[in-house]
Write a protein that holds these residues in place. Structure first.
Motif, short mmCIF file in Angstrom:
data_model
loop_
_atom_site.label_atom_id
_atom_site.label_comp_id
_atom_site.label_asym_id
_atom_site.label_seq_id
_atom_site.Cartn_x
_atom_site.Cartn_y
_atom_site.Cartn_z
N THR A 180 59.92 -28.24 -35.57
CA THR A 180 60.54 -28.40 -34.25
C THR A 180 62.06 -28.49 -34.38
O THR A 180 62.80 -27.90 -33.57
CB THR A 180 59.99 -29.65 -33.55
N LEU A 181 62.55 -29.23 -35.37
CA LEU A 181 63.99 -29.31 -35.60
C LEU A 181 64.56 -27.91 -35.84
O LEU A 181 65.63 -27.56 -35.29
CB LEU A 181 64.29 -30.22 -36.79
N ASN A 182 63.90 -27.11 -36.64
CA ASN A 182 64.34 -25.73 -36.88
C ASN A 182 64.38 -24.93 -35.59
O ASN A 182 65.34 -24.19 -35.32
CB ASN A 182 63.39 -25.05 -37.86
N GLU A 183 63.33 -25.06 -34.78
CA GLU A 183 63.24 -24.29 -33.54
C GLU A 183 64.31 -24.69 -32.54
O GLU A 183 64.91 -23.84 -31.87
CB GLU A 183 61.85 -24.46 -32.92
N VAL A 184 64.55 -25.99 -32.43
CA VAL A 184 65.53 -26.50 -31.45
C VAL A 184 66.96 -26.22 -31.90
O VAL A 184 67.85 -25.99 -31.08
CB VAL A 184 65.29 -28.01 -31.22
N GLY A 185 67.18 -26.24 -33.22
CA GLY A 185 68.53 -26.01 -33.74
C GLY A 185 69.22 -27.28 -34.19
O GLY A 185 70.45 -27.36 -34.19
N MET A 186 68.44 -28.27 -34.60
CA MET A 186 68.98 -29.56 -35.05
C MET A 186 68.81 -29.65 -36.57
O MET A 186 67.79 -29.23 -37.11
CB MET A 186 68.23 -30.71 -34.37
N PHE A 187 69.83 -30.21 -37.26
CA PHE A 187 69.72 -30.40 -38.70
C PHE A 187 68.51 -31.26 -39.05
O PHE A 187 68.32 -32.35 -38.49
CB PHE A 187 70.95 -31.13 -39.26
N ALA A 188 67.70 -30.81 -40.01
CA ALA A 188 66.69 -31.66 -40.65
C ALA A 188 67.36 -32.33 -41.84
O ALA A 188 67.88 -31.66 -42.73
CB ALA A 188 65.51 -30.83 -41.11
N ASP A 189 67.36 -33.66 -41.85
CA ASP A 189 68.17 -34.46 -42.77
C ASP A 189 67.24 -35.25 -43.71
O ASP A 189 66.30 -35.90 -43.25
CB ASP A 189 69.03 -35.40 -41.93
N GLY A 190 67.53 -35.21 -45.02
CA GLY A 190 66.71 -35.92 -45.98
C GLY A 190 67.23 -37.29 -46.38
O GLY A 190 66.57 -37.98 -47.18
#
Length: 324
Positions: A140-150
């Motif tokens: 979902t983060l990829n689709e919305v355009g938000m950084f996925a953060d580790g």
């Protein structure tokens, strides 16, 4: 002239007492990602904070709210967006990712230190990585355009974010365990996996994650940040290193939290006493001691290298990830 600063993570108090004007300690023209919630905030709490911060920023001519990457830089004002340090404020509803994105949240990490519905944190003894919900969250983060953060996540969770993400992931504010073995710091394997996605690792200035937390070790913290940047550039490539200092304008509150709720953290946090940070004025050398920019120059980093680390690397991946 010091380079443009992209600060991928800093913190105001998570309360109505927060003063957006405190962020003016950063240089005009900087970009700041400001935290609006972690594991303790509900959806309503985080929404109230982001609405408050937006109102306050709009009322203060020193700031500019960010919608697109092109809103950053070239202005006398400080550009602001926001981040979430846990999946908890989503309330289990992945539709809230887009809701927060529309309010300027551009980065989210699944788990803050401890396991939740999305995955494991860096302080968990059993590391089972992302849950099914957490895997759906990354998509979902990829689709919305938000950084996925580790950052703050467990090692396996971070590796699985890298495996799943179809756009660059980030570590917004994480240092290297090879230089200082703290559970909040990341392994070489995590760093290489992040770089393989095209992502960027933001080096932080927190004393306990650098190995120099005494009140009088201000210069040592700057030097330690420079060493982590140097190490990361050698390990993953200069194009994959940035700044996420984690500077806290609520230091007194956070240190009180460490004292009052030690079970929420671990001895790796609490045994060092009050936390100390590298402040904004020490990043670009605007204070009475040589700053991080000067420290990197003394290590042989060129002007172009320093510009990449201080902002251009995160700007590049934001263009790849954020919705235009």
């Amino acid at each position: 002239m010091p380079p443009f600063l992209w600060e991928q993570h800093c913190c105001l108090p998570l309360s109505s007492a927060a003063r957006i004007g405190d962020l003016a300690r950063y240089p005009a023209g900087s970009y700041l990602s400001v935290n609006v919630g972690y594991s303790r905030q509900s959806t309503a709490d985080a929404l109230a904070l982001v609405h408050q911060f937006r109102r306050d920023a709009l009322a203060d001519s020193r700031f500019r709210l960010v919608g697109r990457v092109d809103d950053i830089g070239g202005f006398d004002r400080i550009a602001l967006a926001f981040d979430l340090e846990d999946a908890g404020p989503l309330g289990g509803d992945l539709d809230n990712v887009a809701r927060f994105y529309d309010l300027g949240v551009r980065s989210l990490l699944p788990a803050y230190n401890h396991a939740n519905a999305a995955g494991c944190g860096c302080l968990d003894t059993a590391d089972t990585g992302l849950t099914g919900y957490g895997r759906d969250l990354v998509r979902t983060l990829n689709e919305v355009g938000m950084f996925a953060d580790g950052s703050h996540c467990s090692r396996r969770t971070g590796l699985e974010i890298a495996e799943l993400s179809v756009v660059p992931m980030i570590y917004s504010h994480s240092n290297f365990a090879a230089l200082w073995d703290h559970p909040r710091n990341i392994t070489d394997e995590q760093a290489r996996a992040c770089a393989a996605t095209g992502g960027v690792i933001g080096i932080n200035g927190v004393g306990i994650f650098l190995g120099c937390n005494a009140a009088d070790e201000r210069a040592e913290r700057i030097a330690a940040m420079a060493r982590h940047i140097e190490y990361g550039a050698g390990l993953a490539g200069i194009e994959h290193i940035g700044i996420g200092s984690d500077y806290s304008f609520d230091a007194e509150d956070f240190n009180a939290e460490l004292r009052q709720n030690p079970t929420a953290f671990s001895e790796a946090y609490t045994r060092w006493g009050p936390l100390h940070w590298v402040p904004p004025e020490d990043l670009l050398g605007a204070a009475d001691v040589p700053g991080l920019d000067e420290a990197l120059a003394s290590l042989g980093f060129s002007a172009a290298d320093r510009a990449a680390v201080f902002g251009e690397n995160f700007r590049r991946v934001a263009r790849q990830v954020w919705r235009s």
